[in-house]
Design an enzyme around this catalytic site. Structure first.
Site, PDB file in Angstrom:
ATOM      1  CG  ASP A  41      -2.152   0.824   1.128  1.00 14.22           C
ATOM      2  OD1 ASP A  41      -2.006   2.038   0.872  1.00 14.22           O
ATOM      3  OD2 ASP A  41      -3.265   0.301   1.294  1.00 14.22           O
ATOM      4  CG  ASP A  66       2.102   4.139  -6.922  1.00 14.06           C
ATOM      5  OD1 ASP A  66       1.151   3.496  -7.422  1.00 14.06           O
ATOM      6  OD2 ASP A  66       2.289   5.353  -7.134  1.00 14.06           O
ATOM      7  CB  VAL A  67      -0.634  -1.168  -7.395  1.00 14.29           C
ATOM      8  CG1 VAL A  67      -0.640  -1.895  -6.073  1.00 14.29           C
ATOM      9  CG2 VAL A  67      -1.788  -0.176  -7.502  1.00 14.29           C
ATOM     10  CE1 TYR A 158     -13.777   2.578  -8.242  1.00 18.03           C
ATOM     11  CE2 TYR A 158     -16.086   2.421  -8.872  1.00 18.03           C
ATOM     12  CZ  TYR A 158     -15.035   2.006  -8.088  1.00 18.03           C
ATOM     13  OH  TYR A 158     -15.214   1.014  -7.164  1.00 18.03           O
ATOM     14  CE  LYS A 162     -12.757  -0.762  -8.857  1.00 17.23           C
ATOM     15  NZ  LYS A 162     -11.819  -1.552  -8.056  1.00 17.23           N
TER      16      LYS A 162
HETATM   17  N1  LIG Z   1     -16.179   1.092  -0.272  1.00  9.73           N
HETATM   18  C1  LIG Z   1     -17.089   0.727  -1.190  1.00  9.73           C
HETATM   19  O1  LIG Z   1     -18.310   0.892  -1.007  1.00  9.73           O
HETATM   20  C2  LIG Z   1     -16.637   0.072  -2.474  1.00  9.73           C
HETATM   21  C3  LIG Z   1     -17.616  -0.284  -3.402  1.00  9.73           C
HETATM   22  C4  LIG Z   1     -17.226  -0.893  -4.591  1.00  9.73           C
HETATM   23  C5  LIG Z   1     -15.889  -1.160  -4.831  1.00  9.73           C
HETATM   24  N2  LIG Z   1     -14.950  -0.809  -3.914  1.00  9.73           N
HETATM   25  C6  LIG Z   1     -13.539  -1.112  -4.223  1.00  9.73           C
HETATM   26  O2  LIG Z   1     -12.917  -1.707  -3.104  1.00  9.73           O
HETATM   27  C7  LIG Z   1     -11.529  -1.385  -3.121  1.00  9.73           C
HETATM   28  C8  LIG Z   1     -11.115  -0.852  -1.764  1.00  9.73           C
HETATM   29  O3  LIG Z   1     -11.857   0.304  -1.492  1.00  9.73           O
HETATM   30  P1  LIG Z   1     -12.051   0.888  -0.022  1.00  9.73           P
HETATM   31  O4  LIG Z   1     -13.431   1.396   0.046  1.00  9.73           O
HETATM   32  O5  LIG Z   1     -11.584  -0.094   0.972  1.00  9.73           O
HETATM   33  O6  LIG Z   1     -11.082   2.167  -0.109  1.00  9.73           O
HETATM   34  P2  LIG Z   1     -10.033   2.802   0.932  1.00  9.73           P
HETATM   35  O7  LIG Z   1      -9.728   4.138   0.365  1.00  9.73           O
HETATM   36  O8  LIG Z   1     -10.550   2.726   2.324  1.00  9.73           O
HETATM   37  O9  LIG Z   1      -8.774   1.837   0.773  1.00  9.73           O
HETATM   38  C9  LIG Z   1      -8.056   1.795  -0.431  1.00  9.73           C
HETATM   39  C10 LIG Z   1      -6.599   1.524  -0.144  1.00  9.73           C
HETATM   40  O10 LIG Z   1      -5.893   1.509  -1.390  1.00  9.73           O
HETATM   41  C11 LIG Z   1      -4.682   2.212  -1.196  1.00  9.73           C
HETATM   42  N3  LIG Z   1      -4.164   2.729  -2.468  1.00  9.73           N
HETATM   43  C12 LIG Z   1      -4.629   3.765  -3.198  1.00  9.73           C
HETATM   44  N4  LIG Z   1      -3.842   3.978  -4.260  1.00  9.73           N
HETATM   45  C13 LIG Z   1      -2.845   3.061  -4.197  1.00  9.73           C
HETATM   46  C14 LIG Z   1      -1.714   2.775  -5.008  1.00  9.73           C
HETATM   47  N5  LIG Z   1      -1.439   3.501  -6.102  1.00  9.73           N
HETATM   48  N6  LIG Z   1      -0.904   1.754  -4.651  1.00  9.73           N
HETATM   49  C15 LIG Z   1      -1.167   1.023  -3.538  1.00  9.73           C
HETATM   50  N7  LIG Z   1      -2.209   1.257  -2.730  1.00  9.73           N
HETATM   51  C16 LIG Z   1      -3.043   2.259  -3.060  1.00  9.73           C
HETATM   52  C17 LIG Z   1      -5.027   3.329  -0.229  1.00  9.73           C
HETATM   53  O11 LIG Z   1      -3.867   3.860   0.385  1.00  9.73           O
HETATM   54  C18 LIG Z   1      -5.943   2.608   0.731  1.00  9.73           C
HETATM   55  O12 LIG Z   1      -5.218   2.023   1.798  1.00  9.73           O
HETATM   56  C19 LIG Z   1     -11.317  -0.391  -4.264  1.00  9.73           C
HETATM   57  O13 LIG Z   1     -10.799  -1.073  -5.386  1.00  9.73           O
HETATM   58  C20 LIG Z   1     -12.707   0.111  -4.537  1.00  9.73           C
HETATM   59  O14 LIG Z   1     -12.871   0.510  -5.877  1.00  9.73           O
HETATM   60  C21 LIG Z   1     -15.281  -0.184  -2.733  1.00  9.73           C
END
Ligand SMILES: NC(=O)c1ccc[n+]([C@@H]2O[C@H](COP(=O)([O-])OP(=O)(O)OC[C@H]3O[C@@H](n4cnc5c(N)ncnc54)[C@H](O)[C@@H]3O)[C@@H](O)[C@H]2O)c1
Length: 257
Positions: A41, A66-67, A158, A162
């Site tokens: 992360d 950083d992915v 976004y 996806k």
């Molecule tokens: N929360 C929701 O309702 C929801 C709904 C649909 C999909 N998602 C998907 O679930 C996944 C996680 O989302 P979340 O809600 O837990 O978000 P979040 O923001 O709480 O966590 C995301 C994490 O990804 C990390 N990150 C961001 N850019 C990065 C990079 N370049 N390299 C490495 N790490 C990186 C951030 O630092 C963070 O720790 C995402 O792919 C999001 O699209 C979430």
């Protein structure tokens, strides 16, 4: 699902985006079940979280990654090899979800979203497949979105990212089956993660507002990171060995239309 520490004993995992939200719940779940977990992360709290898992008796390592940068992923994989000796599981959870429609999306924003949400997954998969081949197989789980199918006007880039992830999942599920590497996708419904709460707060919405949306939903609450982590745990278990190329929604039934 009852926690059984032996379930993933001897297995190793990388969880991208594992320092926060859904990724953190997944990392915790895998570690609770005996896996050695690399949390990959960019967030500062990653080290603290890995320490917390270790203090509780689990095996976890934070590697700042950083992915969207192949060189950083390469170093993370090297660290994993050195510390844990191989790889069985990759969970691609890192993601960003800035709100913008077509007209509000400039090239820079488009590139940033694609680089993290889609290119990042491609780079991580490419980097880990040789390690999984060495182990005789593996399991990749991508965290997608219900917006992948039809898109969303206000989540333009976004939802396209996806959608690409959906195709990537099905493509690799078929292409990597010959190496006994399975690739599946889990779509969250609505989870009040750190990222989601911050986004809503920036729009003037409170945590209470989010909870109210949950109460109005089919099963009466938003999903949690743990709901998602349970699905990921199931998919990476050997018992799911014939599940490949599938898209699971953990959304309380919201997409069942
Ligand atoms: N929360 C929701 O309702 C929801 C709904 C649909 C999909 N998602 C998907 O679930 C996944 C996680 O989302 P979340 O809600 O837990 O978000 P979040 O923001 O709480 O966590 C995301 C994490 O990804 C990390 N990150 C961001 N850019 C990065 C990079 N370049 N390299 C490495 N790490 C990186 C951030 O630092 C963070 O720790 C995402 O792919 C999001 O699209 C979430």
């Amino acid at each position: 699902m009852t926690t059984n520490r032996k379930l993933l004993e001897g297995k190793t995992a990388i969880v991208t985006g594992g320092a926060s939200g859904i990724g953190a719940a997944v990392a915790q779940q895998l570690a609770d079940n005996g896996a050695s977990v690399v949390i990959a992360d960019v967030a500062d709290n990653g080290e603290e979280f890995a320490t917390k898992i270790r203090t509780a008796g689990g095996r976890a390592l934070f590697v700042r990654t950083d992915v969207s940068r192949s060189a950083e992923i390469g170093k993370t994989v090297e660290t994993l090899q050195r510390e844990f000796g191989g790889l069985d599981i990759l969970v691609n959870c890192a993601g960003i979800f800035p709100r913008a429609n077509l007209l509000n999306t400039d090239e820079q924003l488009w590139d940033r979203i694609m680089n993290v949400n889609l290119k990042g997954v491609y780079l991580c998969c490419k980097a880990v497949v040789p390690l999984m081949k060495e182990r005789g197989g593996g399991s990749i789980v991508n965290i997608g979105s219900n917006h992948a199918a039809a898109g969303s006007a206000e989540l333009f880039a976004y939802s396209v990212s996806k959608g690409g992830l959906l195709t990537l999942t099905r493509n690799l599920a078929r292409a990597l089956a010959t190496y006994n590497i399975r690739v599946n996708c889990v779509n969250p419904g609505w989870v009040a993660t750190e990222g989601e709460v911050a986004l809503r707060e920036s729009e003037g919405r409170s945590r209470e507002w989010l909870e109210e949306q949950g109460r109005r939903s089919l099963l009466g609450r938003l999903q949690t990171g743990e709901d998602l982590a349970a699905a990921v745990l199931f998919l990476v278990m050997p018992q799911a060995g014939q599940i490949n190329g599938q898209i699971f929604s953990v959304d309380g039934g919201a997409s069942a239309r």
